[in-house]
Design an enzyme around this catalytic site. Structure first.
Site, PDB file in Angstrom:
ATOM      1  N   HIS A   1       0.811  -1.224   0.000  1.00  0.00           N
ATOM      2  CA  HIS A   1       0.000   0.000   0.000  1.00  0.00           C
ATOM      3  C   HIS A   1       0.849   1.281   0.000  1.00  0.00           C
ATOM      4  O   HIS A   1       0.725   2.083  -0.943  1.00  0.00           O
ATOM      5  CB  HIS A   1      -1.012  -0.057   1.154  1.00  0.00           C
ATOM      6  CG  HIS A   1      -1.656   1.243   1.480  1.00  0.00           C
ATOM      7  ND1 HIS A   1      -2.486   1.901   0.596  1.00  0.00           N
ATOM      8  CD2 HIS A   1      -1.590   2.038   2.576  1.00  0.00           C
ATOM      9  CE1 HIS A   1      -2.908   3.036   1.151  1.00  0.00           C
ATOM     10  NE2 HIS A   1      -2.375   3.144   2.355  1.00  0.00           N
TER      11      HIS A   1
ATOM     12  N   HIS B   1       3.588   7.042   5.346  1.00  0.00           N
ATOM     13  CA  HIS B   1       2.372   7.702   5.830  1.00  0.00           C
ATOM     14  C   HIS B   1       1.558   6.924   6.855  1.00  0.00           C
ATOM     15  O   HIS B   1       0.841   7.522   7.647  1.00  0.00           O
ATOM     16  CB  HIS B   1       1.482   8.174   4.658  1.00  0.00           C
ATOM     17  CG  HIS B   1       0.600   7.103   4.086  1.00  0.00           C
ATOM     18  ND1 HIS B   1       1.013   6.241   3.104  1.00  0.00           N
ATOM     19  CD2 HIS B   1      -0.680   6.744   4.368  1.00  0.00           C
ATOM     20  CE1 HIS B   1       0.028   5.412   2.806  1.00  0.00           C
ATOM     21  NE2 HIS B   1      -1.006   5.696   3.560  1.00  0.00           N
ATOM     22  N   ASP B   2       1.652   5.589   6.862  1.00  0.00           N
ATOM     23  CA  ASP B   2       0.882   4.815   7.848  1.00  0.00           C
ATOM     24  C   ASP B   2       1.755   4.239   8.965  1.00  0.00           C
ATOM     25  O   ASP B   2       1.262   3.475   9.794  1.00  0.00           O
ATOM     26  CB  ASP B   2       0.111   3.680   7.148  1.00  0.00           C
ATOM     27  CG  ASP B   2      -1.177   4.161   6.485  1.00  0.00           C
ATOM     28  OD1 ASP B   2      -1.830   5.074   7.044  1.00  0.00           O
ATOM     29  OD2 ASP B   2      -1.532   3.643   5.402  1.00  0.00           O
TER      30      ASP B   2
ATOM     31  N   GLU C   1       0.610   5.805  12.475  1.00  0.00           N
ATOM     32  CA  GLU C   1      -0.761   5.423  12.812  1.00  0.00           C
ATOM     33  C   GLU C   1      -0.878   3.925  13.095  1.00  0.00           C
ATOM     34  O   GLU C   1      -1.624   3.522  13.987  1.00  0.00           O
ATOM     35  CB  GLU C   1      -1.680   5.796  11.637  1.00  0.00           C
ATOM     36  CG  GLU C   1      -3.099   6.110  12.075  1.00  0.00           C
ATOM     37  CD  GLU C   1      -3.867   6.731  10.927  1.00  0.00           C
ATOM     38  OE1 GLU C   1      -3.661   7.927  10.674  1.00  0.00           O
ATOM     39  OE2 GLU C   1      -4.648   6.012  10.280  1.00  0.00           O
ATOM     40  N   ASP C   2      -0.159   3.106  12.378  1.00  0.00           N
ATOM     41  CA  ASP C   2      -0.407   1.660  12.428  1.00  0.00           C
ATOM     42  C   ASP C   2       0.723   0.810  12.998  1.00  0.00           C
ATOM     43  O   ASP C   2       0.593  -0.422  13.031  1.00  0.00           O
ATOM     44  CB  ASP C   2      -0.730   1.141  11.004  1.00  0.00           C
ATOM     45  CG  ASP C   2      -1.989   1.763  10.433  1.00  0.00           C
ATOM     46  OD1 ASP C   2      -2.803   2.258  11.231  1.00  0.00           O
ATOM     47  OD2 ASP C   2      -2.154   1.769   9.206  1.00  0.00           O
TER      48      ASP C   2
ATOM     49  N   ASP D   1      -3.471   8.435  -1.196  1.00  0.00           N
ATOM     50  CA  ASP D   1      -3.902   7.400  -0.241  1.00  0.00           C
ATOM     51  C   ASP D   1      -5.366   7.029  -0.493  1.00  0.00           C
ATOM     52  O   ASP D   1      -5.718   5.848  -0.573  1.00  0.00           O
ATOM     53  CB  ASP D   1      -3.704   7.958   1.179  1.00  0.00           C
ATOM     54  CG  ASP D   1      -3.996   6.950   2.275  1.00  0.00           C
ATOM     55  OD1 ASP D   1      -3.711   5.749   2.097  1.00  0.00           O
ATOM     56  OD2 ASP D   1      -4.498   7.371   3.344  1.00  0.00           O
TER      57      ASP D   1
HETATM   58  P1  NDP Z   1     -12.002   1.077   8.077  1.00  0.00           P
HETATM   59  O1  NDP Z   1     -11.352   2.318   8.530  1.00  0.00           O
HETATM   60  O2  NDP Z   1     -12.247   0.003   9.075  1.00  0.00           O
HETATM   61  O3  NDP Z   1     -11.218   0.422   6.869  1.00  0.00           O
HETATM   62  C1  NDP Z   1     -10.776   1.186   5.801  1.00  0.00           C
HETATM   63  C2  NDP Z   1      -9.288   1.474   5.948  1.00  0.00           C
HETATM   64  O4  NDP Z   1      -8.589   0.250   5.999  1.00  0.00           O
HETATM   65  C3  NDP Z   1      -8.749   2.223   4.773  1.00  0.00           C
HETATM   66  O5  NDP Z   1      -8.867   3.602   4.982  1.00  0.00           O
HETATM   67  C4  NDP Z   1      -7.307   1.738   4.704  1.00  0.00           C
HETATM   68  O6  NDP Z   1      -6.566   2.572   5.587  1.00  0.00           O
HETATM   69  C5  NDP Z   1      -7.354   0.346   5.308  1.00  0.00           C
HETATM   70  N1  NDP Z   1      -7.337  -0.800   4.372  1.00  0.00           N
HETATM   71  C6  NDP Z   1      -6.653  -1.957   4.583  1.00  0.00           C
HETATM   72  N2  NDP Z   1      -6.874  -2.818   3.611  1.00  0.00           N
HETATM   73  C7  NDP Z   1      -7.704  -2.227   2.719  1.00  0.00           C
HETATM   74  C8  NDP Z   1      -8.260  -2.645   1.478  1.00  0.00           C
HETATM   75  N3  NDP Z   1      -8.017  -3.846   0.963  1.00  0.00           N
HETATM   76  N4  NDP Z   1      -9.063  -1.786   0.812  1.00  0.00           N
HETATM   77  C9  NDP Z   1      -9.303  -0.562   1.318  1.00  0.00           C
HETATM   78  N5  NDP Z   1      -8.807  -0.100   2.495  1.00  0.00           N
HETATM   79  C10 NDP Z   1      -8.002  -0.934   3.205  1.00  0.00           C
HETATM   80  O7  NDP Z   1     -13.361   1.428   7.359  1.00  0.00           O
HETATM   81  P2  NDP Z   1     -14.593   2.169   7.987  1.00  0.00           P
HETATM   82  O8  NDP Z   1     -14.712   1.870   9.421  1.00  0.00           O
HETATM   83  O9  NDP Z   1     -14.531   3.562   7.531  1.00  0.00           O
HETATM   84  O10 NDP Z   1     -15.809   1.491   7.242  1.00  0.00           O
HETATM   85  C11 NDP Z   1     -16.416   2.088   6.124  1.00  0.00           C
HETATM   86  C12 NDP Z   1     -17.809   2.584   6.466  1.00  0.00           C
HETATM   87  O11 NDP Z   1     -18.619   1.511   6.900  1.00  0.00           O
HETATM   88  C13 NDP Z   1     -17.802   3.619   7.574  1.00  0.00           C
HETATM   89  O12 NDP Z   1     -18.231   4.842   7.054  1.00  0.00           O
HETATM   90  C14 NDP Z   1     -18.730   3.093   8.664  1.00  0.00           C
HETATM   91  O13 NDP Z   1     -19.767   4.019   8.971  1.00  0.00           O
HETATM   92  C15 NDP Z   1     -19.347   1.859   8.074  1.00  0.00           C
HETATM   93  N6  NDP Z   1     -19.274   0.729   8.979  1.00  0.00           N
HETATM   94  C16 NDP Z   1     -18.216   0.599   9.834  1.00  0.00           C
HETATM   95  C17 NDP Z   1     -18.116  -0.479  10.678  1.00  0.00           C
HETATM   96  C18 NDP Z   1     -16.934  -0.585  11.573  1.00  0.00           C
HETATM   97  O14 NDP Z   1     -16.808  -1.535  12.317  1.00  0.00           O
HETATM   98  N7  NDP Z   1     -16.004   0.371  11.514  1.00  0.00           N
HETATM   99  C19 NDP Z   1     -19.125  -1.524  10.695  1.00  0.00           C
HETATM  100  C20 NDP Z   1     -20.145  -1.319   9.720  1.00  0.00           C
HETATM  101  C21 NDP Z   1     -20.192  -0.228   8.919  1.00  0.00           C
HETATM  102  P3  NDP Z   1      -4.962   2.793   5.465  1.00  0.00           P
HETATM  103  O15 NDP Z   1      -4.691   3.697   4.308  1.00  0.00           O
HETATM  104  O16 NDP Z   1      -4.658   3.451   6.790  1.00  0.00           O
HETATM  105  O17 NDP Z   1      -4.394   1.427   5.347  1.00  0.00           O
HETATM  106 ZN    ZN Z   2      -2.814   4.620   3.818  1.00  0.00          ZN
END
Ligand code: NDP
Ligand code: ZN
Length: 175
Positions: free
Chosen positions: A34, A60-61, A64-65, A121
């Site tokens: 990523h 960048h991550d 945070e991670d 990102d």
């Molecule tokens: P998350 O933040 O849990 O997951 C998305 C983040 O995961 C991305 O921003 C990315 O961050 C990272 N990531 C890792 N693997 C992938 C991949 N294969 N594809 C895309 N991103 C990936 O998501 P949300 O909690 O925002 O969920 C989305 C929506 O669903 C929300 O608006 C929420 O309201 C709703 N929702 C949330 C639930 C929850 O438990 N959080 C449950 C049900 C609904 P990075 O760039 O840092 O890796």
């Molecule tokens: Zn990222």
């Protein structure tokens, strides 16, 4: 250190920091794909050649991670890179919903460098979601993520035409 050595040093640092992590796709892709892909979006599509921005994209991550601190990045890569990484790092002490709300609110206040990293990102993550749905996500969750990302991107506009156009294509395809 020369620019190329510095870039390799940065990729190596991020690879070590993310070594135990995987992405959320069903294949559990190594996490490091990523940040490398985000930097590549900046060079290949955004035509960005500012080394600090590319280093910040690769890192960048990490804060945070992983256990990485901004101080550690400052010591190793200097104030400018550390500053950009700090700008794109959410406050881990806040609840997730608040962090997501603040990303929308704070996007317009970021530096041009941080906006570039954030645009790339979001572009990478949205393409990743289109490629394969993460394990346990339903279509509603995917569509809510797209909606939230579009609100963040609203605050990042006027930064890089090509990246914004690519993001718009994705948003339009979801309408
Ligand atoms: P998350 O933040 O849990 O997951 C998305 C983040 O995961 C991305 O921003 C990315 O961050 C990272 N990531 C890792 N693997 C992938 C991949 N294969 N594809 C895309 N991103 C990936 O998501 P949300 O909690 O925002 O969920 C989305 C929506 O669903 C929300 O608006 C929420 O309201 C709703 N929702 C949330 C639930 C929850 O438990 N959080 C449950 C049900 C609904 P990075 O760039 O840092 O890796
Ligand atoms: Zn990222």
């Amino acid at each position: 250190m020369g620019d190329l050595s510095l870039l390799v040093e940065t990729v190596n640092f991020a690879a070590i920091k993310h070594k135990a992590q995987r992405r959320k796709d069903p294949e559990k892709t190594p996490y490091i794909n990523h940040p490398i892909g985000v930097a590549r979006i900046l060079t290949e599509e955004g035509k960005v050649n500012d080394l600090s921005v590319l280093q910040a994209a690769i890192l960048h991550d990490t804060v945070e991670d992983t256990d990485t601190t901004i101080e550690e990045i400052k010591e190793k890569f200097g104030d400018k890179v550390a500053g950009i990484v700090a700008e794109v790092t959410d406050d881990k002490h806040l609840p997730k919903s608040e962090r997501k709300r603040l990303q929308i609110e704070n996007a317009p206040k970021k530096s041009k460098e941080a906006k570039l990293v954030k645009l790339a990102d979001k572009l990478y993550n949205l393409r990743d979601l289109n490629r394969a749905t993460p394990s346990g996500w339903n279509p509603k969750r995917v569509s809510e993520y797209f909606k939230w990302a579009s609100l963040v991107v609203e605050g990042l506009r006027g930064t890089n035409h090509q990246l914004e156009e690519e993001l718009d294509k994705l948003f339009e395809s979801k309408e």
